[in-house]
Design a protein around this motif. Structure first.
Motif, PDB file in Angstrom:
ATOM      1  N   UNK A  31       0.854  -1.185   0.000  1.00 31.74           N
ATOM      2  CA  UNK A  31       0.000   0.000   0.000  1.00 31.74           C
ATOM      3  C   UNK A  31       0.889   1.234   0.000  1.00 31.74           C
ATOM      4  N   UNK A  32       0.630   2.120  -0.927  1.00 28.60           N
ATOM      5  CA  UNK A  32       1.321   3.406  -0.962  1.00 28.60           C
ATOM      6  C   UNK A  32       0.352   4.426  -0.365  1.00 28.60           C
ATOM      7  N   UNK A  39      -4.723  18.576  -1.172  1.00 32.81           N
ATOM      8  CA  UNK A  39      -5.962  17.903  -0.773  1.00 32.81           C
ATOM      9  C   UNK A  39      -5.823  17.574   0.717  1.00 32.81           C
ATOM     10  N   UNK A  40      -5.857  18.595   1.581  1.00 37.46           N
ATOM     11  CA  UNK A  40      -5.420  18.444   2.973  1.00 37.46           C
ATOM     12  C   UNK A  40      -6.298  17.583   3.871  1.00 37.46           C
ATOM     13  N   UNK A  41      -7.493  17.262   3.455  1.00 39.64           N
ATOM     14  CA  UNK A  41      -8.372  16.437   4.284  1.00 39.64           C
ATOM     15  C   UNK A  41      -8.272  14.952   3.933  1.00 39.64           C
ATOM     16  N   UNK A  42      -7.524  14.620   2.881  1.00 44.45           N
ATOM     17  CA  UNK A  42      -7.537  13.252   2.347  1.00 44.45           C
ATOM     18  C   UNK A  42      -6.171  12.585   2.388  1.00 44.45           C
ATOM     19  N   UNK A  43      -6.216  11.264   2.430  1.00 42.38           N
ATOM     20  CA  UNK A  43      -5.062  10.394   2.252  1.00 42.38           C
ATOM     21  C   UNK A  43      -5.406   9.495   1.075  1.00 42.38           C
ATOM     22  N   UNK A  44      -4.473   9.306   0.173  1.00 42.16           N
ATOM     23  CA  UNK A  44      -4.690   8.382  -0.930  1.00 42.16           C
ATOM     24  C   UNK A  44      -3.980   7.080  -0.609  1.00 42.16           C
ATOM     25  N   UNK A  45      -4.700   5.982  -0.733  1.00 42.68           N
ATOM     26  CA  UNK A  45      -4.125   4.647  -0.521  1.00 42.68           C
ATOM     27  C   UNK A  45      -4.201   3.905  -1.850  1.00 42.68           C
ATOM     28  N   UNK A  54      -4.178  -2.732  -7.675  1.00 35.36           N
ATOM     29  CA  UNK A  54      -5.447  -3.421  -7.419  1.00 35.36           C
ATOM     30  C   UNK A  54      -6.580  -2.437  -7.177  1.00 35.36           C
ATOM     31  N   UNK A  55      -6.275  -1.367  -6.449  1.00 39.66           N
ATOM     32  CA  UNK A  55      -7.312  -0.383  -6.121  1.00 39.66           C
ATOM     33  C   UNK A  55      -6.645   0.895  -5.635  1.00 39.66           C
ATOM     34  N   UNK A  56      -7.361   1.993  -5.798  1.00 40.69           N
ATOM     35  CA  UNK A  56      -6.914   3.288  -5.280  1.00 40.69           C
ATOM     36  C   UNK A  56      -8.120   3.928  -4.598  1.00 40.69           C
TER      37      UNK A  56
END
Length: 147
Positions: A31-32, A39-45, A54-56
């Motif tokens: 997982x990255x 986008x200060x409220x979010x984390x991207x996985x 596989x998914x983002x």
């Protein structure tokens, strides 16, 4: 604010296959996790295995932090802490589109909680919780100008 406006951490997590919560039904995925001041409220996985994405997912940073302490989420993403055999894990449930049988696609990923906590701490050095800011005026001007 820290000079870097971007935080990235690669974390090995475990994707649970089948309906059982047994360790035998888990396989490693990479997982990255990334945090960007834009986008200060979010984390991207971004989850990958054998070089394939596989998914983002875009996750709420505050919800991710809360999920380390208590169950959170009601919709497509749900987090809950798990304590077993001396491990503190974060269980992440992701729900997708409906299948032909009426059920929804469902993936369960387990992360070692201290790795997620370290990532969040790094993101807090970039933008502290409560100091998030989104430039709404510029966004609205651009949106209205482009009709």
């Amino acid at each position: 604010m820290k000079s870097s406006a971007f935080v990235h951490r690669a974390v090995v997590m475990q994707l649970q296959s089948g309906g059982s919560d047994s360790d035998a039904n888990r396989f490693a995925v990479l997982a990255h996790l990334s945090y960007d001041i834009e986008d200060p409220f979010a984390v991207t996985a971004t989850f990958s295995h054998d070089g394939r994405v596989l998914a983002r997912w875009r996750l709420a940073r505050e919800m991710l932090a809360e999920g380390l302490r208590r169950p959170v989420g009601e919709g497509d993403v749900r987090f809950s802490p798990r304590y077993a055999r001396g491990w503190h894990e974060l269980r992440m449930d992701f729900y997708g589109e409906h299948r032909g049988d009426g059920e929804r696609h469902h993936a369960v990923v387990h992360a070692w909680a201290p790795a997620v906590e370290r990532f969040l701490e790094e993101s807090y050095r970039v933008v502290a919780p409560g100091d998030e800011h989104v430039e709404v005026d510029g966004f609205l001007s651009e949106l209205l100008a482009n009709g």
